[in-house]
Design a protein around this motif. Structure first.
Motif, PDB file in Angstrom:
ATOM      1  N   TYR A  33       0.833  -1.192   0.000  1.00  0.00           N
ATOM      2  CA  TYR A  33       0.000   0.000   0.000  1.00  0.00           C
ATOM      3  C   TYR A  33       0.877   1.255   0.000  1.00  0.00           C
ATOM      4  CZ  TYR A  33      -3.359  -3.244   2.280  1.00  0.00           C
ATOM      5  OH  TYR A  33      -4.172  -4.310   2.614  1.00  0.00           O
ATOM      6  N   TYR A  35       0.290   5.179   1.360  1.00  0.00           N
ATOM      7  CA  TYR A  35      -0.552   6.144   2.050  1.00  0.00           C
ATOM      8  C   TYR A  35       0.125   7.521   2.000  1.00  0.00           C
ATOM      9  CZ  TYR A  35      -3.592   2.663   4.292  1.00  0.00           C
ATOM     10  OH  TYR A  35      -4.506   1.666   4.538  1.00  0.00           O
ATOM     11  N   GLN A  37       0.220  11.020   4.177  1.00  0.00           N
ATOM     12  CA  GLN A  37      -0.142  11.542   5.496  1.00  0.00           C
ATOM     13  C   GLN A  37       0.325  12.991   5.603  1.00  0.00           C
ATOM     14  OE1 GLN A  37       1.709   9.619   8.856  1.00  0.00           O
ATOM     15  NE2 GLN A  37       0.121  10.295  10.273  1.00  0.00           N
ATOM     16  N   SER A  40      -1.110  16.526  10.848  1.00  0.00           N
ATOM     17  CA  SER A  40      -2.329  16.517  11.664  1.00  0.00           C
ATOM     18  C   SER A  40      -3.527  15.900  10.951  1.00  0.00           C
ATOM     19  CB  SER A  40      -2.689  17.942  12.117  1.00  0.00           C
ATOM     20  OG  SER A  40      -1.639  18.504  12.839  1.00  0.00           O
ATOM     21  N   GLN A  41      -3.280  15.094   9.946  1.00  0.00           N
ATOM     22  CA  GLN A  41      -4.374  14.431   9.244  1.00  0.00           C
ATOM     23  C   GLN A  41      -4.199  12.923   9.298  1.00  0.00           C
ATOM     24  OE1 GLN A  41      -5.248  15.917   5.309  1.00  0.00           O
ATOM     25  NE2 GLN A  41      -4.865  18.046   5.895  1.00  0.00           N
ATOM     26  N   ALA A  42      -5.267  12.209   9.037  1.00  0.00           N
ATOM     27  CA  ALA A  42      -5.206  10.759   8.982  1.00  0.00           C
ATOM     28  C   ALA A  42      -4.455  10.317   7.724  1.00  0.00           C
ATOM     29  CB  ALA A  42      -6.613  10.185   8.973  1.00  0.00           C
ATOM     30  N   PRO A  43      -3.730   9.215   7.815  1.00  0.00           N
ATOM     31  CA  PRO A  43      -3.143   8.646   6.589  1.00  0.00           C
ATOM     32  C   PRO A  43      -4.251   8.340   5.586  1.00  0.00           C
ATOM     33  CG  PRO A  43      -2.211   7.583   8.523  1.00  0.00           C
ATOM     34  CD  PRO A  43      -3.357   8.426   9.002  1.00  0.00           C
ATOM     35  N   LEU A  45      -5.225   6.477   1.966  1.00  0.00           N
ATOM     36  CA  LEU A  45      -4.778   5.473   1.006  1.00  0.00           C
ATOM     37  C   LEU A  45      -4.796   6.046  -0.410  1.00  0.00           C
ATOM     38  CD1 LEU A  45      -3.913   2.511   0.550  1.00  0.00           C
ATOM     39  CD2 LEU A  45      -6.339   1.976   0.214  1.00  0.00           C
ATOM     40  N   LEU A  90       3.733   6.952   3.333  1.00  0.00           N
ATOM     41  CA  LEU A  90       3.925   5.708   4.058  1.00  0.00           C
ATOM     42  C   LEU A  90       3.669   4.513   3.149  1.00  0.00           C
ATOM     43  CD1 LEU A  90       1.945   6.617   7.308  1.00  0.00           C
ATOM     44  CD2 LEU A  90       4.414   6.686   7.000  1.00  0.00           C
ATOM     45  N   LEU A 102      -1.359  -4.384   9.073  1.00  0.00           N
ATOM     46  CA  LEU A 102      -0.428  -3.709   8.183  1.00  0.00           C
ATOM     47  C   LEU A 102       0.930  -3.561   8.863  1.00  0.00           C
ATOM     48  CD1 LEU A 102      -3.025  -3.069   6.608  1.00  0.00           C
ATOM     49  CD2 LEU A 102      -2.125  -0.774   6.229  1.00  0.00           C
ATOM     50  N   PHE A 104       4.241  -1.245   8.477  1.00  0.00           N
ATOM     51  CA  PHE A 104       4.612   0.024   7.858  1.00  0.00           C
ATOM     52  C   PHE A 104       6.119   0.206   7.780  1.00  0.00           C
ATOM     53  CE2 PHE A 104       0.733   2.488   7.373  1.00  0.00           C
ATOM     54  CZ  PHE A 104      -0.171   1.779   8.141  1.00  0.00           C
ATOM     55  N   GLY A 105       6.539   0.968   6.773  1.00  0.00           N
ATOM     56  CA  GLY A 105       7.900   1.474   6.731  1.00  0.00           C
ATOM     57  C   GLY A 105       7.992   2.751   7.551  1.00  0.00           C
TER      58      GLY A 105
ATOM     59  N   TYR B  37      -3.223   1.656  16.067  1.00  0.00           N
ATOM     60  CA  TYR B  37      -1.833   1.681  15.645  1.00  0.00           C
ATOM     61  C   TYR B  37      -1.110   2.778  16.427  1.00  0.00           C
ATOM     62  CZ  TYR B  37      -2.441  -1.423  11.619  1.00  0.00           C
ATOM     63  OH  TYR B  37      -2.668  -2.510  10.810  1.00  0.00           O
ATOM     64  N   GLN B  44       8.431   3.957  12.755  1.00  0.00           N
ATOM     65  CA  GLN B  44       7.352   3.399  11.950  1.00  0.00           C
ATOM     66  C   GLN B  44       6.124   3.092  12.775  1.00  0.00           C
ATOM     67  OE1 GLN B  44      10.247  -0.080  11.809  1.00  0.00           O
ATOM     68  NE2 GLN B  44       8.545  -0.798  10.590  1.00  0.00           N
ATOM     69  N   MET B  45       5.001   3.112  12.096  1.00  0.00           N
ATOM     70  CA  MET B  45       3.733   2.804  12.712  1.00  0.00           C
ATOM     71  C   MET B  45       3.651   1.302  12.970  1.00  0.00           C
ATOM     72  SD  MET B  45      -0.094   3.962  11.531  1.00  0.00           S
ATOM     73  CE  MET B  45       0.565   5.331  10.681  1.00  0.00           C
ATOM     74  N   MET B  89       1.986   8.952  18.652  1.00  0.00           N
ATOM     75  CA  MET B  89       0.692   9.257  18.053  1.00  0.00           C
ATOM     76  C   MET B  89      -0.051   7.934  17.944  1.00  0.00           C
ATOM     77  SD  MET B  89      -1.094  11.774  16.769  1.00  0.00           S
ATOM     78  CE  MET B  89      -0.356  13.037  15.772  1.00  0.00           C
ATOM     79  N   PHE B  91      -3.340   5.975  16.370  1.00  0.00           N
ATOM     80  CA  PHE B  91      -4.378   6.040  15.339  1.00  0.00           C
ATOM     81  C   PHE B  91      -5.361   4.884  15.519  1.00  0.00           C
ATOM     82  CE2 PHE B  91      -2.868   9.362  12.581  1.00  0.00           C
ATOM     83  CZ  PHE B  91      -1.496   9.379  12.762  1.00  0.00           C
ATOM     84  N   ASN B 101      -9.367  -1.291   1.994  1.00  0.00           N
ATOM     85  CA  ASN B 101      -9.069   0.071   2.419  1.00  0.00           C
ATOM     86  C   ASN B 101      -9.231   0.218   3.920  1.00  0.00           C
ATOM     87  OD1 ASN B 101      -8.585   2.758   2.621  1.00  0.00           O
ATOM     88  ND2 ASN B 101     -10.036   3.386   1.061  1.00  0.00           N
ATOM     89  N   PHE B 104      -8.347   5.457   8.618  1.00  0.00           N
ATOM     90  CA  PHE B 104      -7.723   5.917   9.853  1.00  0.00           C
ATOM     91  C   PHE B 104      -8.445   7.120  10.419  1.00  0.00           C
ATOM     92  CE2 PHE B 104      -3.739   3.612  10.272  1.00  0.00           C
ATOM     93  CZ  PHE B 104      -3.523   3.097   9.006  1.00  0.00           C
ATOM     94  N   GLY B 105      -8.381   7.274  11.752  1.00  0.00           N
ATOM     95  CA  GLY B 105      -8.749   8.522  12.382  1.00  0.00           C
ATOM     96  C   GLY B 105      -7.592   9.508  12.286  1.00  0.00           C
ATOM     97  N   THR B 106      -7.793  10.709  12.802  1.00  0.00           N
ATOM     98  CA  THR B 106      -6.771  11.747  12.683  1.00  0.00           C
ATOM     99  C   THR B 106      -5.695  11.642  13.744  1.00  0.00           C
ATOM    100  OG1 THR B 106      -8.225  13.218  13.911  1.00  0.00           O
ATOM    101  CG2 THR B 106      -8.226  13.445  11.515  1.00  0.00           C
TER     102      THR B 106
END
Lengths: 113, 114
Positions: A33, A35, A37, A40-43, A45, A90, A102, A104-105, B37, B44-45, B89, B91, B101, B104-106
């Motif tokens: 995937y 993403y 980001q 202050s916002q959500a990731p 897709l 991401l 998931l 993530f890197g 997350y 990394q997340m 942070m 999420f 899909n 995510f929340g903010t």
């Protein structure tokens, strides 16, 4: 250790100059995937690959494209970056999508000057 | 459309104390999965905890537990015995069963005070 690696960590490009971000994985996961980001916002897709099948989100700008030449690598190409494309990008993988967790890197932070 | 709402942009907790992070979501699906997350600074997340909507029992992972209220569409994360390494942070995320899909929340930025 098996992992998801993104290069570079920081990328600076000029307005309108094409840029490519890369992602590799040693997990042998089927799904990769990308993403976006913003602060202050959500990731959000952008698109994902299930094996070789490409799936683009409806609201992903045409400016963004992706390639997955093999299982391990996936690239994000931004053809003509605008100032609004500055963000953290991401890469993530999952074993088979859906409810698989998931991985993530570290992300690539893109700056557009 | 699915939405995930985290109403607390920032939270703080004293080391060794307990903190609860809130998350609500909106969906018309009956079968879905919820996740928390964690994204530490410059790292990394990673997945903290996962909950299947069809399970009534709340998921727990060591010091992390959730309070899943399906009717209220609420999915809060409780961190017990907070540690400095919990600062990150957080999420909340949702995915419908069979979908690809993850929404995510903010995010909620958690500070742990020594």
């Amino acid at each position: 250790d098996a992992m998801v690696i993104q290069n570079p960590r920081y990328q600076v490009t000029q307005f309108g100059k094409p840029v490519t971000l890369s992602c590799s994985q040693t997990l042998n996961h089927n799904v990769m995937y990308w993403y976006q980001q913003k602060s202050s916002q959500a990731p959000k897709l952008l698109f994902h690959y299930y094996d070789k099948d490409f799936n683009n989100e409806a609201d992903t700008p045409d400016n963004f494209q992706s390639r997955r030449p093999n299982t391990s690598f996936c690239f994000l190409d931004i053809r003509s970056p605008g100032l609004g494309d500055a963000a953290m990008y991401l890469c993530a993988t999952s074993r088979d999508g859906r409810n698989s967790p998931l991985h993530f890197g570290n992300g690539t932070r893109l700056t557009v000057t | 459309a699915q939405t995930v709402t985290q109403s607390q942009p920032e939270m703080s907790v004293q080391e060794a104390e307990t903190v609860t992070l809130s998350c609500t979501y909106d969906t018309s699906e009956s079968d879905y999965y919820l996740f928390w997350y964690k994204q530490p600074p410059s790292r990394q997340m990673i997945l903290v905890i996962r909950q299947e909507a069809y399970k009534q029992q709340n998921a727990t992972e060591n010091r992390f537990s959730v309070n899943f209220q399906k009717a209220a569409k609420s999915f809060s994360l409780k961190i017990s015995d907070s540690q400095l390494g919990d600062a990150a942070m957080y999420f909340c995320a949702y995915i419908a069963s069979g979908a690809n899909n993850l929404f995510f929340g903010t995010g909620t930025r958690l500070t742990v005070i020594p």
